[in-house]
Design a protein around this motif. Structure first.
Motif, PDB file in Angstrom:
ATOM      1  N   LYS A   1       8.902  11.583  10.106  1.00 26.15           N
ATOM      2  CA  LYS A   1       8.807  10.586  11.049  1.00 26.15           C
ATOM      3  C   LYS A   1       7.838  10.952  12.391  1.00 26.15           C
ATOM      4  N   SER A   2       8.692  12.048  13.060  1.00 23.48           N
ATOM      5  CA  SER A   2       8.250  12.499  14.401  1.00 23.48           C
ATOM      6  C   SER A   2       7.245  13.138  14.512  1.00 23.48           C
ATOM      7  N   THR A   3       7.052  13.912  13.207  1.00 24.54           N
ATOM      8  CA  THR A   3       5.711  14.725  12.940  1.00 24.54           C
ATOM      9  C   THR A   3       4.548  13.825  12.751  1.00 24.54           C
ATOM     10  N   LEU A   4       4.789  12.838  11.918  1.00 26.00           N
ATOM     11  CA  LEU A   4       3.827  11.929  11.787  1.00 26.00           C
ATOM     12  C   LEU A   4       3.331  11.211  13.070  1.00 26.00           C
ATOM     13  N   ALA A   5       4.334  10.722  13.639  1.00 23.67           N
ATOM     14  CA  ALA A   5       3.964  10.166  15.066  1.00 23.67           C
ATOM     15  C   ALA A   5       3.287  10.965  15.906  1.00 23.67           C
ATOM     16  N   ASN A   6       3.473  12.116  16.038  1.00 31.48           N
ATOM     17  CA  ASN A   6       2.754  13.125  16.948  1.00 31.48           C
ATOM     18  C   ASN A   6       1.287  13.148  16.469  1.00 31.48           C
ATOM     19  N   ALA A   7       1.015  13.123  15.018  1.00 30.37           N
ATOM     20  CA  ALA A   7      -0.271  13.438  14.326  1.00 30.37           C
ATOM     21  C   ALA A   7      -0.905  11.974  14.697  1.00 30.37           C
ATOM     22  N   LEU A   8      -0.368  10.885  14.665  1.00 29.73           N
ATOM     23  CA  LEU A   8      -1.187   9.783  14.661  1.00 29.73           C
ATOM     24  C   LEU A   8      -1.466   9.635  16.155  1.00 29.73           C
TER      25      LEU A   8
ATOM     26  N   LEU B   1      -4.450   5.864   7.163  1.00 27.41           N
ATOM     27  CA  LEU B   1      -2.974   5.244   7.859  1.00 27.41           C
ATOM     28  C   LEU B   1      -3.620   4.838   9.070  1.00 27.41           C
ATOM     29  N   GLU B   2      -4.483   5.345  10.100  1.00 33.06           N
ATOM     30  CA  GLU B   2      -4.755   5.072  11.230  1.00 33.06           C
ATOM     31  C   GLU B   2      -5.559   3.640  11.222  1.00 33.06           C
ATOM     32  N   ALA B   3      -6.321   3.418  10.291  1.00 36.59           N
ATOM     33  CA  ALA B   3      -7.102   2.075  10.159  1.00 36.59           C
ATOM     34  C   ALA B   3      -6.241   1.128   9.595  1.00 36.59           C
ATOM     35  N   VAL B   4      -5.230   1.572   9.010  1.00 36.63           N
ATOM     36  CA  VAL B   4      -4.367   0.260   8.311  1.00 36.63           C
ATOM     37  C   VAL B   4      -3.534  -0.288   9.992  1.00 36.63           C
ATOM     38  N   LEU B   5      -3.073   0.782  10.520  1.00 34.80           N
ATOM     39  CA  LEU B   5      -2.106   0.510  11.749  1.00 34.80           C
ATOM     40  C   LEU B   5      -3.149  -0.227  12.954  1.00 34.80           C
ATOM     41  N   ALA B   6      -4.196   0.181  13.184  1.00 36.01           N
ATOM     42  CA  ALA B   6      -5.194  -0.428  14.055  1.00 36.01           C
ATOM     43  C   ALA B   6      -5.044  -1.739  14.751  1.00 36.01           C
ATOM     44  N   GLY B   7      -4.740  -2.083  15.843  1.00 32.11           N
ATOM     45  CA  GLY B   7      -5.076  -3.501  16.251  1.00 32.11           C
ATOM     46  C   GLY B   7      -3.424  -4.093  16.134  1.00 32.11           C
ATOM     47  N   GLY B   8      -2.564  -3.647  15.751  1.00 29.51           N
ATOM     48  CA  GLY B   8      -1.040  -4.385  15.765  1.00 29.51           C
ATOM     49  C   GLY B   8       0.014  -3.405  16.111  1.00 29.51           C
ATOM     50  N   THR B   9       1.024  -3.877  15.603  1.00 34.33           N
ATOM     51  CA  THR B   9       2.272  -3.092  16.281  1.00 34.33           C
ATOM     52  C   THR B   9       2.930  -2.461  14.554  1.00 34.33           C
ATOM     53  N   ALA B  10       3.357  -1.382  14.600  1.00 37.69           N
ATOM     54  CA  ALA B  10       4.096  -0.616  13.445  1.00 37.69           C
ATOM     55  C   ALA B  10       5.476  -0.175  13.811  1.00 37.69           C
TER      56      ALA B  10
ATOM     57  N   PRO C   1       0.789  -1.347   0.069  1.00 35.04           N
ATOM     58  CA  PRO C   1      -0.005  -0.069  -0.094  1.00 35.04           C
ATOM     59  C   PRO C   1       0.784   1.245   0.005  1.00 35.04           C
ATOM     60  N   VAL C   2       0.480   2.276  -0.743  1.00 32.61           N
ATOM     61  CA  VAL C   2       1.115   3.495  -1.057  1.00 32.61           C
ATOM     62  C   VAL C   2       0.248   4.513  -0.535  1.00 32.61           C
ATOM     63  N   LEU C   3       0.365   5.187   0.517  1.00 34.44           N
ATOM     64  CA  LEU C   3      -0.598   6.472   1.074  1.00 34.44           C
ATOM     65  C   LEU C   3       0.289   7.691   1.194  1.00 34.44           C
TER      66      LEU C   3
ATOM     67  N   LEU D   1       8.274   3.061  21.880  1.00 35.11           N
ATOM     68  CA  LEU D   1       7.130   2.118  21.521  1.00 35.11           C
ATOM     69  C   LEU D   1       5.711   3.297  22.224  1.00 35.11           C
ATOM     70  N   LEU D   2       4.955   3.415  21.398  1.00 38.28           N
ATOM     71  CA  LEU D   2       3.965   4.272  21.926  1.00 38.28           C
ATOM     72  C   LEU D   2       2.533   3.770  21.634  1.00 38.28           C
ATOM     73  N   VAL D   3       1.752   3.785  22.552  1.00 33.72           N
ATOM     74  CA  VAL D   3       0.342   3.335  22.211  1.00 33.72           C
ATOM     75  C   VAL D   3      -0.511   4.340  21.716  1.00 33.72           C
ATOM     76  N   LEU D   4      -1.035   3.847  20.404  1.00 32.46           N
ATOM     77  CA  LEU D   4      -1.876   4.738  19.508  1.00 32.46           C
ATOM     78  C   LEU D   4      -3.393   4.707  20.201  1.00 32.46           C
ATOM     79  N   PRO D   5      -3.835   5.956  20.214  1.00 31.34           N
ATOM     80  CA  PRO D   5      -5.252   6.258  20.863  1.00 31.34           C
ATOM     81  C   PRO D   5      -6.305   5.456  20.211  1.00 31.34           C
ATOM     82  N   GLY D   6      -6.298   5.322  18.639  1.00 28.68           N
ATOM     83  CA  GLY D   6      -7.240   4.580  17.774  1.00 28.68           C
ATOM     84  C   GLY D   6      -6.999   3.211  17.939  1.00 28.68           C
ATOM     85  N   GLY D   7      -6.033   2.394  18.610  1.00 29.29           N
ATOM     86  CA  GLY D   7      -5.607   1.149  18.565  1.00 29.29           C
ATOM     87  C   GLY D   7      -4.262   0.907  17.724  1.00 29.29           C
ATOM     88  N   GLY D   8      -3.598  -0.116  18.386  1.00 27.87           N
ATOM     89  CA  GLY D   8      -2.271  -0.424  18.015  1.00 27.87           C
ATOM     90  C   GLY D   8      -1.100   0.290  18.757  1.00 27.87           C
ATOM     91  N   VAL D   9      -0.021   0.029  18.253  1.00 27.32           N
ATOM     92  CA  VAL D   9       1.287   0.643  18.868  1.00 27.32           C
ATOM     93  C   VAL D   9       2.114   1.005  18.041  1.00 27.32           C
TER      94      VAL D   9
END
Length: 371
Positions: free
Chosen positions: A220-227, A201-210, A186-188, A254-262
């Motif tokens: 990357k860090s800006t994207l991590a903050n947005a997620l 992207l949040e839907a793709v990453l939810a429930g797993g580890t990325a 997938p290319v987003l 390793l950071l826990v995402l609010p929408g699920g996943g880490v």
């Protein structure tokens, strides 16, 4: 593509465990059972630095020493993403073991000993961040993807800073260029500043580890903050002259995402060397290996052999020559790395060199009329 529904889910007995947001499930509980009977505590490593690590446990984050599980093999050290068995008490507390890894992202180091370096463990998605603020380097994307496929994770390419490409047609063309170099991936296109594409992207990453990978300045860090929905990771401006950034992340977190996943954020990687990634290279260049099945010779090197279907594909325009050159480069690099640690491969390379040398000398003799 792996969906969130494909990830293991905890049973009702584990559903309320504080470790579930970190990826704890019944399979990990079964793996941990022998350590549980010894009174050890389960946890996931969220950061490692200087022989110690932060571990998320059911009772909160603790600091633990990794001295008992630091062997000479650099691929067997405790790393971010590991599930570990920690002593229940002590000062310091020690990690006694880590559970067998489901996946592991490994690259070669710059060491002359050609050692591998493990960057993250137990990852479901490898997110390759590529900045649209600079010219696309498709060869580098292919290199990251080879390592990602080899790790056992599902790669995802995220084109960051999409707001810097205001024309939709141009952005679509850039996405298509990367898709051509990333079959099955997938290319987003996303923008951390406008939020465009983040929901996908949040839907793709939810429930797993990325694990989040890419060069410094890729966003990357800006994207991590947005997620994450908050400014957790330090962010610095890129240089105007070349769009490159400075290291803002210095450890893997390793950071826990609010929408699920880490999410595991990593420092910018200047060097991305392959490490025994032959099958990963094959997946990145799947169309070349498909063409190769029609070559006249089974050991065709796709250089100048008669009946080479790969060269025919280049000639017809079906296969870009740049792709073939990148494929050759990564295969050579991977072969060199493997040869340094595998005597059998070294012997095969020497035999191949001798065979080609003999064929070259014979050809010259024929050309000179001596045969």
């Amino acid at each position: 593509m792996t969906s969130s529904s494909a990830f293991p889910t905890p049973s009702a007995s584990l559903a309320l465990s504080p470790l579930v947001p970190y990826g704890w499930d019944d399979a990990w509980a079964d793996e941990f059972a022998p350590y549980d009977s010894e009174g050890l505590v389960a946890g996931r490593v969220i950061r490692v630095d200087r022989g110690q690590c932060d571990v998320a446990t059911a009772d909160g984050v603790i600091r633990a020493d990794t001295a008992f599980v630091t062997p000479h093999d650099p691929l067997r050290v405790v790393c971010t993403g590991d599930w570990v068995a920690v002593e229940p008490a002590g000062n310091p507390r020690y990690v006694r073991a880590y559970l067998p890894r489901r996946t592991a992202f490994v690259r070669s180091t710059s060491s002359k000993r050609s050692e591998g370096q493990i960057l993250a463990a137990n990852v479901d998605h490898a997110v390759v961040a590529v900045s649209l603020a600079v010219e696309l380097d498709l060869g580098r994307v292919e290199r990251f993807l080879a390592l990602a496929w080899e790790s056992g994770a599902q790669p995802v390419v995220v084109l960051t800073k999409a707001d810097l490409v205001p024309e939709a047609a141009t952005l679509a063309h850039l996405v298509q260029d990367v898709e051509t170099s990333a079959p099955g991936v997938p290319v987003l296109a996303v923008s951390s500043s406008t939020g465009a594409g983040l929901d996908v992207l949040e839907a793709v990453l939810a429930g797993g580890t990325a694990v989040l990978l890419g060069q410094s300045g890729a966003g990357k860090s800006t994207l991590a903050n947005a997620l994450l929905g908050e400014d957790v990771m330090d962010v610095r401006a890129t240089r105007d002259m070349d769009g490159k950034g400075r290291h803002t992340t210095t450890t893997r977190n390793l950071l826990v995402l609010p929408g699920g996943g880490v999410l595991i954020d990593t420092p910018g990687l200047r060097g991305v060397g392959l490490w025994d990634a032959g099958s990963g290279v094959g997946q990145v260049f799947a169309e070349i290996e498909e063409f190769a099945t029609d070559c006249r010779f089974q050991d065709c090197a796709h250089v100048a052999e008669p009946g080479c279907a790969v060269l025919a594909a280049v000639e017809s325009g079906e296969l870009p020559e740049r792709r073939l050159e990148s494929y050759r480069k990564l295969l050579r690099e991977n072969q060199r790395i493997v040869a340094k640690t595998d005597a059998r491969v070294r012997a095969e390379i020497r035999r191949d060199w001798k065979r080609k040398g003999a064929e070259g000398r014979a050809a010259m003799e024929v050309k000179r009329g001596r045969c």
